[in-house]
Design a protein around this motif. Sequence first.
Motif, short mmCIF file in Angstrom:
data_model
loop_
_atom_site.label_atom_id
_atom_site.label_comp_id
_atom_site.label_asym_id
_atom_site.label_seq_id
_atom_site.Cartn_x
_atom_site.Cartn_y
_atom_site.Cartn_z
N LYS A 6 0.83 -1.21 0.00
CA LYS A 6 0.00 0.00 0.00
C LYS A 6 0.87 1.26 0.00
O LYS A 6 0.56 2.23 -0.68
CB LYS A 6 -0.93 0.01 1.21
N VAL A 7 1.94 1.22 0.77
CA VAL A 7 2.85 2.37 0.83
C VAL A 7 3.51 2.58 -0.54
O VAL A 7 3.59 3.71 -1.04
CB VAL A 7 3.91 2.17 1.93
N LEU A 8 3.97 1.50 -1.16
CA LEU A 8 4.59 1.61 -2.48
C LEU A 8 3.60 2.10 -3.52
O LEU A 8 3.95 2.90 -4.40
CB LEU A 8 5.20 0.27 -2.90
N ARG A 9 2.35 1.65 -3.46
CA ARG A 9 1.32 2.13 -4.39
C ARG A 9 1.08 3.62 -4.22
O ARG A 9 0.93 4.35 -5.20
CB ARG A 9 0.02 1.36 -4.19
N ALA A 10 1.01 4.07 -2.97
CA ALA A 10 0.81 5.50 -2.71
C ALA A 10 2.00 6.30 -3.24
O ALA A 10 1.81 7.37 -3.85
CB ALA A 10 0.63 5.74 -1.21
N PHE A 11 3.20 5.80 -3.02
CA PHE A 11 4.41 6.46 -3.51
C PHE A 11 4.40 6.59 -5.03
O PHE A 11 4.62 7.67 -5.59
CB PHE A 11 5.63 5.65 -3.04
N LYS A 12 4.09 5.49 -5.71
CA LYS A 12 4.05 5.50 -7.18
C LYS A 12 2.93 6.39 -7.70
O LYS A 12 3.11 7.10 -8.68
CB LYS A 12 3.88 4.08 -7.72
N ALA A 13 1.78 6.35 -7.04
CA ALA A 13 0.65 7.18 -7.47
C ALA A 13 0.99 8.66 -7.35
O ALA A 13 0.66 9.45 -8.25
CB ALA A 13 -0.59 6.84 -6.65
N LEU A 14 1.65 9.03 -6.27
CA LEU A 14 2.05 10.44 -6.11
C LEU A 14 3.02 10.86 -7.22
O LEU A 14 2.91 11.95 -7.76
CB LEU A 14 2.68 10.66 -4.74
N HIS A 15 3.96 9.99 -7.55
CA HIS A 15 4.92 10.33 -8.60
C HIS A 15 4.25 10.38 -9.98
O HIS A 15 4.57 11.25 -10.79
CB HIS A 15 6.11 9.36 -8.60
N ARG A 16 3.31 9.49 -10.24
CA ARG A 16 2.58 9.55 -11.53
C ARG A 16 1.78 10.84 -11.63
O ARG A 16 1.75 11.49 -12.67
CB ARG A 16 1.67 8.34 -11.68
N THR A 17 1.12 11.19 -10.53
CA THR A 17 0.34 12.42 -10.51
C THR A 17 1.24 13.62 -10.70
O THR A 17 0.91 14.55 -11.45
CB THR A 17 -0.44 12.53 -9.18
N ARG A 18 2.40 13.61 -10.06
CA ARG A 18 3.38 14.70 -10.21
C ARG A 18 3.76 14.87 -11.68
O ARG A 18 3.84 15.99 -12.18
CB ARG A 18 4.61 14.37 -9.36
N MET A 19 3.96 13.74 -12.36
CA MET A 19 4.38 13.80 -13.77
C MET A 19 3.29 14.40 -14.66
O MET A 19 3.61 15.11 -15.62
CB MET A 19 4.75 12.40 -14.27
N THR A 20 2.03 14.15 -14.37
CA THR A 20 0.97 14.71 -15.21
C THR A 20 0.63 16.14 -14.82
O THR A 20 0.38 16.97 -15.69
CB THR A 20 -0.31 13.85 -15.13
N VAL A 21 0.63 16.44 -13.53
CA VAL A 21 0.24 17.78 -13.08
C VAL A 21 1.28 18.82 -13.48
O VAL A 21 0.93 19.91 -13.93
CB VAL A 21 0.00 17.79 -11.55
N PHE A 22 2.55 18.49 -13.32
CA PHE A 22 3.61 19.45 -13.59
C PHE A 22 4.33 19.17 -14.91
O PHE A 22 5.52 19.48 -15.06
CB PHE A 22 4.61 19.47 -12.44
N LYS A 23 3.62 18.61 -15.85
CA LYS A 23 4.18 18.27 -17.16
C LYS A 23 4.86 19.49 -17.79
O LYS A 23 4.33 20.60 -17.77
CB LYS A 23 3.02 17.80 -18.05
N GLU A 24 6.06 19.28 -18.31
CA GLU A 24 6.86 20.30 -19.00
C GLU A 24 7.33 21.43 -18.08
O GLU A 24 7.74 22.48 -18.56
CB GLU A 24 6.11 20.87 -20.19
N ASP A 25 7.29 21.26 -16.78
CA ASP A 25 7.77 22.26 -15.83
C ASP A 25 8.86 21.59 -14.98
O ASP A 25 8.59 21.03 -13.93
CB ASP A 25 6.62 22.76 -14.97
N ASP A 26 10.09 21.65 -15.47
CA ASP A 26 11.18 20.93 -14.83
C ASP A 26 11.41 21.36 -13.38
O ASP A 26 11.68 20.52 -12.52
CB ASP A 26 12.48 21.14 -15.62
N ARG A 27 11.26 22.63 -13.11
CA ARG A 27 11.49 23.12 -11.75
C ARG A 27 10.45 22.55 -10.78
O ARG A 27 10.80 22.08 -9.71
CB ARG A 27 11.42 24.65 -11.77
N ALA A 28 9.19 22.57 -11.16
CA ALA A 28 8.13 22.03 -10.30
C ALA A 28 8.24 20.51 -10.19
O ALA A 28 7.99 19.95 -9.11
CB ALA A 28 6.76 22.43 -10.84
#
Length: 104
Positions: A6-28
């Motif tokens: 569950k912890v690993l799933r939450a970790f991966k989900a946060l990183h996937r969300t980060r990749m879509t939300v801050f797409k093309e914004d290297d600093r963010a």
Amino acid sequence: MATRLKVLRAFKALHRTRMTVFKEDDRALTAARLKINEEFKKNKNETSEENIQEMIKMGRAVETILRENVVQAEHVGENKLLLRPRESLLLENVPYCDSPRKKA
């Protein structure tokens, strides 16, 4: 072992969300990656099942907030911003009442 997954799933989900939300914004992208990793490393030795479940719940809440409420904006002029909303944020405006009121 189930808690670890569950912890690993939450970790991966946060990183996937980060990749879509801050797409093309290297600093963010970098700042979000560092913050996610820092929080998980800070709590990696937690043994209390209750605390772990609360942290997983908080991670899911953070992911939901990022996915549903964050919009990218870019400065294009002195007083102008260019908004780049994701497709998932573009919802139709549904009226409160399906049928119009009759005027008396």
